[in-house]
Design a protein around this motif. Structure first.
Motif, PDB file in Angstrom:
ATOM      1  N   LEU A 190      61.813  -5.202  47.486  1.00 58.46           N
ATOM      2  CA  LEU A 190      60.550  -4.751  46.897  1.00 58.46           C
ATOM      3  C   LEU A 190      60.834  -4.239  45.483  1.00 58.46           C
ATOM      4  O   LEU A 190      60.890  -3.034  45.228  1.00 58.46           O
ATOM      5  CB  LEU A 190      59.911  -3.667  47.752  1.00 58.46           C
ATOM      6  CG  LEU A 190      59.458  -4.104  49.150  1.00 58.46           C
ATOM      7  CD1 LEU A 190      58.926  -2.908  49.928  1.00 58.46           C
ATOM      8  CD2 LEU A 190      58.407  -5.202  49.072  1.00 58.46           C
ATOM      9  N   PHE A 191      61.023  -5.202  44.566  1.00 54.37           N
ATOM     10  CA  PHE A 191      61.411  -4.835  43.211  1.00 54.37           C
ATOM     11  C   PHE A 191      60.239  -4.291  42.405  1.00 54.37           C
ATOM     12  O   PHE A 191      60.388  -3.410  41.579  1.00 54.37           O
ATOM     13  CB  PHE A 191      61.993  -6.056  42.480  1.00 54.37           C
ATOM     14  CG  PHE A 191      63.199  -6.645  43.143  1.00 54.37           C
ATOM     15  CD1 PHE A 191      64.394  -5.950  43.159  1.00 54.37           C
ATOM     16  CD2 PHE A 191      63.147  -7.884  43.765  1.00 54.37           C
ATOM     17  CE1 PHE A 191      65.513  -6.481  43.767  1.00 54.37           C
ATOM     18  CE2 PHE A 191      64.251  -8.425  44.376  1.00 54.37           C
ATOM     19  CZ  PHE A 191      65.448  -7.720  44.374  1.00 54.37           C
ATOM     20  N   HIS A 192      59.074  -4.854  42.619  1.00 55.82           N
ATOM     21  CA  HIS A 192      57.932  -4.540  41.771  1.00 55.82           C
ATOM     22  C   HIS A 192      57.184  -3.317  42.306  1.00 55.82           C
ATOM     23  O   HIS A 192      56.957  -3.192  43.517  1.00 55.82           O
ATOM     24  CB  HIS A 192      56.992  -5.743  41.716  1.00 55.82           C
ATOM     25  CG  HIS A 192      56.038  -5.716  40.580  1.00 55.82           C
ATOM     26  ND1 HIS A 192      54.904  -4.939  40.581  1.00 55.82           N
ATOM     27  CD2 HIS A 192      56.043  -6.367  39.384  1.00 55.82           C
ATOM     28  CE1 HIS A 192      54.249  -5.115  39.452  1.00 55.82           C
ATOM     29  NE2 HIS A 192      54.921  -5.970  38.706  1.00 55.82           N
ATOM     30  N   PRO A 193      56.761  -2.402  41.436  1.00 55.88           N
ATOM     31  CA  PRO A 193      56.024  -1.217  41.903  1.00 55.88           C
ATOM     32  C   PRO A 193      54.760  -1.559  42.683  1.00 55.88           C
ATOM     33  O   PRO A 193      54.409  -0.865  43.643  1.00 55.88           O
ATOM     34  CB  PRO A 193      55.683  -0.486  40.603  1.00 55.88           C
ATOM     35  CG  PRO A 193      56.705  -0.932  39.622  1.00 55.88           C
ATOM     36  CD  PRO A 193      57.029  -2.344  39.986  1.00 55.88           C
ATOM     37  N   LEU A 194      54.078  -2.633  42.285  1.00 57.87           N
ATOM     38  CA  LEU A 194      52.859  -3.008  43.008  1.00 57.87           C
ATOM     39  C   LEU A 194      53.180  -3.403  44.442  1.00 57.87           C
ATOM     40  O   LEU A 194      52.439  -3.046  45.378  1.00 57.87           O
ATOM     41  CB  LEU A 194      52.157  -4.160  42.281  1.00 57.87           C
ATOM     42  CG  LEU A 194      50.865  -4.681  42.936  1.00 57.87           C
ATOM     43  CD1 LEU A 194      49.827  -3.567  43.031  1.00 57.87           C
ATOM     44  CD2 LEU A 194      50.312  -5.860  42.146  1.00 57.87           C
ATOM     45  N   ASP A 195      54.274  -4.129  44.642  1.00 54.34           N
ATOM     46  CA  ASP A 195      54.679  -4.516  45.995  1.00 54.34           C
ATOM     47  C   ASP A 195      54.886  -3.275  46.861  1.00 54.34           C
ATOM     48  O   ASP A 195      54.436  -3.215  48.016  1.00 54.34           O
ATOM     49  CB  ASP A 195      55.962  -5.336  45.962  1.00 54.34           C
ATOM     50  CG  ASP A 195      55.844  -6.605  45.135  1.00 54.34           C
ATOM     51  OD1 ASP A 195      54.804  -6.796  44.477  1.00 54.34           O
ATOM     52  OD2 ASP A 195      56.795  -7.403  45.138  1.00 54.34           O
ATOM     53  N   ARG A 196      55.574  -2.284  46.299  1.00 59.14           N
ATOM     54  CA  ARG A 196      55.844  -1.058  47.049  1.00 59.14           C
ATOM     55  C   ARG A 196      54.548  -0.317  47.369  1.00 59.14           C
ATOM     56  O   ARG A 196      54.388   0.232  48.473  1.00 59.14           O
ATOM     57  CB  ARG A 196      56.806  -0.172  46.267  1.00 59.14           C
ATOM     58  CG  ARG A 196      58.198  -0.776  46.100  1.00 59.14           C
ATOM     59  CD  ARG A 196      59.190   0.242  45.590  1.00 59.14           C
ATOM     60  NE  ARG A 196      58.932   0.656  44.229  1.00 59.14           N
ATOM     61  CZ  ARG A 196      59.431   0.053  43.138  1.00 59.14           C
ATOM     62  NH1 ARG A 196      60.202  -1.019  43.285  1.00 59.14           N
ATOM     63  NH2 ARG A 196      59.163   0.510  41.930  1.00 59.14           N
TER      64      ARG A 196
END
Length: 217
Positions: free
Chosen positions: A31-37
């Motif tokens: 989960l690299f992207h902040p939106l994904d998290r």
């Protein structure tokens, strides 16, 4: 189980068994992207608000997302088609439960899951097997239980076959689909649409990422 189903599961299993250690090293979190998290966090809130039933992380790989859910006090377990990845997940997260299985035929009773998470795992399921997987989602979810899917997308559907990855010979198929196509299949399986999010590729990514949130009525 049909021969075609057995073939698709076997090639996916053997391919990920071959690359399991390299894959886990290359994607230690996923989960690299902040939106994904943030989307996973929102999913966790919806699960918690609906009740105490556990979440199945389908295509759990090295177990990083299962562990993230656990850290948010969501009871979660992982399911993956690859025994090698399941072994790595158990080693990395001995306090959690992981087992070998397929989303097309879940070894779970009806209406026992508080939520289903499937991030970048439906990409290996052929088009003609997705309805069976989504029917399993509907069967195993409790009423109100959410589903969060994440997958590579684009303006059109497509297919890619890889015979090599990380220096290993594999036999792995990737399918990308539009959010509309996938949401239509979820709806046909009896799940209600809640939200669709699409973000553009980031850093080394080559295709947009689509996230679909649905729920069992």
């Amino acid at each position: 189980m049909s021969d075609s189903t057995a073939d698709f599961l076997q090639t996916t299993r053997s391919s990920y068994d071959a690359i399991a250690k390299d894959y886990a090293s290359r994607f230690p979190d996923g989960l690299f992207h902040p939106l994904d998290r943030q989307l996973v966090s929102a999913f966790a809130e919806l699960v918690t608000a609906n009740g105490p039933a556990p979440v199945a992380d389908l295509g759990s790989g090295p177990g990083h997302v299962t562990a993230r859910l656990h850290a948010m006090d969501v009871p979660a377990f992982g399911v993956d088609v690859s025994p090698a990845l399941v072994a790595l997940a158990r080693e990395a997260h001995p306090q959690l439960r992981f087992h070998v299985g397929s989303m097309t035929s879940l070894d779970l009773p009806d209406a026992t899951l508080g939520g289903i998470l499937a991030l970048y795992s439906t990409i290996h399921v052929p088009d003609d097997h997705l309805p069976a997987a989504f029917a399993e989602f509907h069967r195993t979810l409790v009423p109100g239980g959410p589903v969060l899917l994440g997958f590579q997308s684009g303006p059109e559907s497509g297919h890619l076959h890889l015979a090599e990855r990380f220096g290993h010979q594999i036999d792995l198929d990737y399918y990308w689909r539009t959010p509309e196509q996938v949401m239509a299949l979820l709806t046909e399986a009896g799940l209600e649409p809640v939200a669709t999010v699409v973000r553009e590729p980031d850093e080394e990514e080559t295709r947009p990422r689509a996230f679909l949130l649905a729920r069992k009525p």
